[in-house]
Enzyme design. Structure first.
Site, mmCIF file in Angstrom:
data_model
loop_
_atom_site.group_PDB
_atom_site.id
_atom_site.type_symbol
_atom_site.label_atom_id
_atom_site.label_comp_id
_atom_site.label_asym_id
_atom_site.label_seq_id
_atom_site.Cartn_x
_atom_site.Cartn_y
_atom_site.Cartn_z
ATOM 1 N N GLY A 204 18.152 -3.603 -10.354
ATOM 2 C CA GLY A 204 16.936 -2.847 -10.683
ATOM 3 C C GLY A 204 17.115 -1.990 -11.918
ATOM 4 N N GLY B 149 16.370 2.824 -12.984
ATOM 5 C CA GLY B 149 17.425 2.122 -13.725
ATOM 6 C C GLY B 149 17.447 2.513 -15.191
ATOM 7 N N TYR C 70 7.383 -1.310 4.009
ATOM 8 C CA TYR C 70 8.395 -0.745 3.097
ATOM 9 C C TYR C 70 9.309 0.200 3.864
ATOM 10 C CZ TYR C 70 9.956 2.157 -0.933
ATOM 11 O OH TYR C 70 10.680 2.851 -1.882
ATOM 12 N N VAL D 67 9.336 9.773 -7.408
ATOM 13 C CA VAL D 67 9.992 9.810 -8.720
ATOM 14 C C VAL D 67 8.952 9.559 -9.813
ATOM 15 C CG1 VAL D 67 11.926 8.895 -10.073
ATOM 16 C CG2 VAL D 67 11.938 8.669 -7.570
ATOM 17 N N ASP E 60 -6.006 9.190 1.479
ATOM 18 C CA ASP E 60 -5.085 10.279 1.143
ATOM 19 C C ASP E 60 -3.627 9.903 1.428
ATOM 20 O OD1 ASP E 60 -6.517 12.342 0.034
ATOM 21 O OD2 ASP E 60 -6.878 13.385 1.935
HETATM 22 P P1 NAP Z 1 10.592 -0.094 -10.411
HETATM 23 O O1 NAP Z 1 10.381 0.711 -11.633
HETATM 24 O O2 NAP Z 1 9.453 -0.845 -9.827
HETATM 25 O O3 NAP Z 1 11.787 -1.107 -10.706
HETATM 26 C C1 NAP Z 1 12.135 -2.062 -9.750
HETATM 27 C C2 NAP Z 1 13.366 -2.774 -10.229
HETATM 28 O O4 NAP Z 1 13.744 -3.750 -9.255
HETATM 29 C C3 NAP Z 1 13.157 -3.520 -11.543
HETATM 30 O O5 NAP Z 1 14.349 -3.453 -12.288
HETATM 31 C C4 NAP Z 1 12.905 -4.954 -11.073
HETATM 32 O O6 NAP Z 1 13.265 -5.926 -12.038
HETATM 33 C C5 NAP Z 1 13.855 -5.011 -9.872
HETATM 34 N N1 NAP Z 1 13.473 -6.040 -8.920
HETATM 35 C C6 NAP Z 1 12.316 -6.106 -8.209
HETATM 36 N N2 NAP Z 1 12.300 -7.223 -7.449
HETATM 37 C C7 NAP Z 1 13.476 -7.858 -7.696
HETATM 38 C C8 NAP Z 1 14.034 -9.075 -7.241
HETATM 39 N N3 NAP Z 1 13.403 -9.859 -6.353
HETATM 40 N N4 NAP Z 1 15.238 -9.436 -7.713
HETATM 41 C C9 NAP Z 1 15.894 -8.651 -8.602
HETATM 42 N N5 NAP Z 1 15.438 -7.504 -9.074
HETATM 43 C C10 NAP Z 1 14.213 -7.113 -8.627
HETATM 44 O O7 NAP Z 1 11.173 0.787 -9.235
HETATM 45 P P2 NAP Z 1 11.836 2.244 -9.274
HETATM 46 O O8 NAP Z 1 10.736 3.225 -9.122
HETATM 47 O O9 NAP Z 1 12.796 2.338 -10.411
HETATM 48 O O10 NAP Z 1 12.642 2.234 -7.910
HETATM 49 C C11 NAP Z 1 14.049 2.124 -7.864
HETATM 50 C C12 NAP Z 1 14.507 2.392 -6.429
HETATM 51 O O11 NAP Z 1 14.141 3.723 -6.066
HETATM 52 C C13 NAP Z 1 13.857 1.473 -5.399
HETATM 53 O O12 NAP Z 1 14.820 1.083 -4.448
HETATM 54 C C14 NAP Z 1 12.786 2.327 -4.771
HETATM 55 O O13 NAP Z 1 12.494 1.915 -3.459
HETATM 56 C C15 NAP Z 1 13.414 3.703 -4.838
HETATM 57 N N6 NAP Z 1 12.474 4.826 -4.832
HETATM 58 C C16 NAP Z 1 11.477 4.896 -5.780
HETATM 59 C C17 NAP Z 1 10.586 5.968 -5.745
HETATM 60 C C18 NAP Z 1 9.464 6.106 -6.754
HETATM 61 O O14 NAP Z 1 8.648 7.056 -6.615
HETATM 62 N N7 NAP Z 1 9.348 5.254 -7.767
HETATM 63 C C19 NAP Z 1 10.713 6.967 -4.761
HETATM 64 C C20 NAP Z 1 11.753 6.868 -3.847
HETATM 65 C C21 NAP Z 1 12.625 5.792 -3.892
HETATM 66 P P3 NAP Z 1 12.174 -6.446 -13.151
HETATM 67 O O15 NAP Z 1 12.007 -5.311 -14.123
HETATM 68 O O16 NAP Z 1 12.829 -7.613 -13.772
HETATM 69 O O17 NAP Z 1 10.917 -6.757 -12.399
HETATM 70 P P1 GDP Z 2 2.903 8.094 -1.637
HETATM 71 O O1 GDP Z 2 3.483 9.387 -2.088
HETATM 72 O O2 GDP Z 2 3.918 7.185 -1.046
HETATM 73 O O3 GDP Z 2 1.725 8.297 -0.720
HETATM 74 O O4 GDP Z 2 2.375 7.269 -2.889
HETATM 75 P P2 GDP Z 2 1.593 7.603 -4.230
HETATM 76 O O5 GDP Z 2 2.533 7.995 -5.294
HETATM 77 O O6 GDP Z 2 0.774 6.375 -4.460
HETATM 78 O O7 GDP Z 2 0.656 8.879 -3.959
HETATM 79 C C1 GDP Z 2 -0.476 8.759 -3.150
HETATM 80 C C2 GDP Z 2 -1.277 10.056 -3.103
HETATM 81 O O8 GDP Z 2 -1.849 10.348 -4.388
HETATM 82 C C3 GDP Z 2 -2.470 9.912 -2.149
HETATM 83 O O9 GDP Z 2 -2.797 11.188 -1.611
HETATM 84 C C4 GDP Z 2 -3.563 9.418 -3.091
HETATM 85 O O10 GDP Z 2 -4.859 9.670 -2.557
HETATM 86 C C5 GDP Z 2 -3.284 10.276 -4.322
HETATM 87 N N1 GDP Z 2 -3.788 9.715 -5.598
HETATM 88 C C6 GDP Z 2 -4.700 10.300 -6.416
HETATM 89 N N2 GDP Z 2 -4.945 9.541 -7.489
HETATM 90 C C7 GDP Z 2 -4.124 8.454 -7.392
HETATM 91 C C8 GDP Z 2 -3.891 7.328 -8.231
HETATM 92 O O11 GDP Z 2 -4.475 7.146 -9.302
HETATM 93 N N3 GDP Z 2 -2.946 6.431 -7.805
HETATM 94 C C9 GDP Z 2 -2.268 6.587 -6.644
HETATM 95 N N4 GDP Z 2 -1.339 5.687 -6.299
HETATM 96 N N5 GDP Z 2 -2.481 7.640 -5.806
HETATM 97 C C10 GDP Z 2 -3.390 8.564 -6.183
#
Ligand code: NAP
Ligand code: GDP
Length: 322
Positions: free
Chosen positions: A14, A20, A144, A174, A278
């Site tokens: 990732g 990443g 998830y 994040v 929400d």
């Molecule tokens: P992201 O921006 O969507 O990036 C996902 C990464 O996973 C990309 O590098 C993607 O590669 C790779 N990937 C997806 N499917 C794959 C597959 N089948 N095989 C190989 N690689 C694959 O996600 P992120 O936000 O950086 O998240 C990173 C980690 O943090 C995840 O485990 C996520 O669950 C966790 N996390 C994220 C958040 C958040 O708010 N974003 C919060 C808490 C935890 P490509 O670029 O090639 O598609």
């Molecule tokens: P969560 O933290 O896992 O629930 O995921 P999100 O990052 O998608 O945040 C969702 C919260 O933001 C909910 O309360 C939504 O109603 C609110 N929200 C407001 N505007 C947006 C938008 O444009 N996109 C998303 N994804 N959520 C939104």
């Protein structure tokens, strides 16, 4: 990424995503890589980790000693609501393939990523690391959530059966450069940044989804990257650790929208579309365990991080994921 051959060969799955890219930034731009470390940052183009043979071939090729496992099917509330089955199956396959390949190829340490949205919906606050399996997650993202919870089961079982020290981190929401700014599929902050950018350009109103009342703790991707490097090098527990700002830094969705509006200097109308969900009201997490280990760690102030992210999005509008 080029690096020295040394005693630690770290493979980042990732590596092309939000987290990443932040790790890559800290390694390259902040001098985060150490002499004895070689870093290999990968994307889905290197291997589809849903496929067991491709996963095995990847480990065979790179022979990592350490793995930061970030790859996952990731999305905001609305994508989760539409695709619970895909989130469950894809993430289960990815995690089982990566952890078993790590074991087969004698990887010393794996740091995988959980999320605070996997915690029980009905709970006491603040939530801590011991509460992951205490009750059902919020119904919006149960696919998830259960897949992510199973990483903790994997880690405990690899430890009890084989003595492996595979662990996990639990970040809150994040955000940062290189996020997925797709409005339908992405998380709230990248969605709001993209929508505000368009509303400003087109002179329309900004539509915030839901009531704006739910509360979230947001962590800047660069802060998270710095903490994940610390976990890789210094944290020796199998049990997970929450990586989060303090409970006092939790903000409402309205406050988050206000911060984006201010950073992008949007002067138009802001409308709350209460016909949209929400999601989970709050998932307030305790960072007491982190603070005990790293009492001096300072998080980037929320408004500064929002401004940096908005500036990055504007500067990279043509190439950003959206
Ligand atoms: P992201 O921006 O969507 O990036 C996902 C990464 O996973 C990309 O590098 C993607 O590669 C790779 N990937 C997806 N499917 C794959 C597959 N089948 N095989 C190989 N690689 C694959 O996600 P992120 O936000 O950086 O998240 C990173 C980690 O943090 C995840 O485990 C996520 O669950 C966790 N996390 C994220 C958040 C958040 O708010 N974003 C919060 C808490 C935890 P490509 O670029 O090639 O598609
Ligand atoms: P969560 O933290 O896992 O629930 O995921 P999100 O990052 O998608 O945040 C969702 C919260 O933001 C909910 O309360 C939504 O109603 C609110 N929200 C407001 N505007 C947006 C938008 O444009 N996109 C998303 N994804 N959520 C939104």
């Amino acid at each position: 990424m080029a690096g020295k051959t040394g005693s630690m060969r770290v493979m980042v799955t990732g590596g092309s995503g939000l987290v990443g890219k932040a790790i890559e930034h800290v390694l390259k731009e902040e001098g985060g890589a150490r002499e004895e470390e070689e870093w290999i940052c990968l994307s889905s183009k290197d291997a589809n980790l849903i496929d067991v043979a491709e996963t095995t071939a990847l480990f065979q090729k790179h022979r990592p000693t350490h793995v930061i496992h970030l790859a996952a099917m990731v999305g905001g509330l609305f994508k989760n609501m539409r695709q619970n089955l895909d989130f469950w199956r894809n993430n289960m396959y990815i995690n089982d393939n990566v952890l078993q390949a790590a074991h087969d190829f004698d990887v010393v340490k794996v740091v995988s990523c959980l999320s605070t949205c996997i915690f029980p919906d009905k709970t006491t606050y603040p939530i801590n690391e011991t509460m992951i399996h205490n009750g059902p997650p919020h119904e919006s993202n149960f696919g998830y959530a259960y897949a992510k919870r199973m990483i903790d089961v994997h880690n405990r079982a690899y430890f009890t059966q084989y003595g492996r020290r595979y662990t996990s981190v639990i970040p809150t929401n994040v955000f940062g450069p290189h996020d997925n700014f797709n409005i339908e599929d992405g998380h709230v902050l990248p969605g709001l940044i993209h929508k505000t950018y368009i509303a400003k350009k087109e002179g329309t109103s900004l539509q915030v989804w839901g009531s704006g009342r739910p509360r979230r703790q947001f962590i800047y991707s660069l802060d998270l990257a710095r903490l994940i490097l610390w976990v890789l090098r210094e944290y020796n527990e199998v049990d997970p650790i929450i990586l989060s700002v303090g409970e006092e830094d939790e903000v409402s969705i309205k406050e988050a929208a206000d911060a984006v509006v201010e950073a992008l200097e949007f002067k138009g109308e802001v409308v709350y579309d209460t016909s949209k969900a929400d999601g989970q009201f709050k998932k307030t997490a305790s960072n007491a365990k982190l603070c005990k280990y790293l009492p001096d760690f300072t998080f980037t102030p929320f408004h500064k991080a929002i401004k940096e992210t908005c500036d990055w999005f504007v500067a990279n509008y043509n190439t950003a994921r959206k």
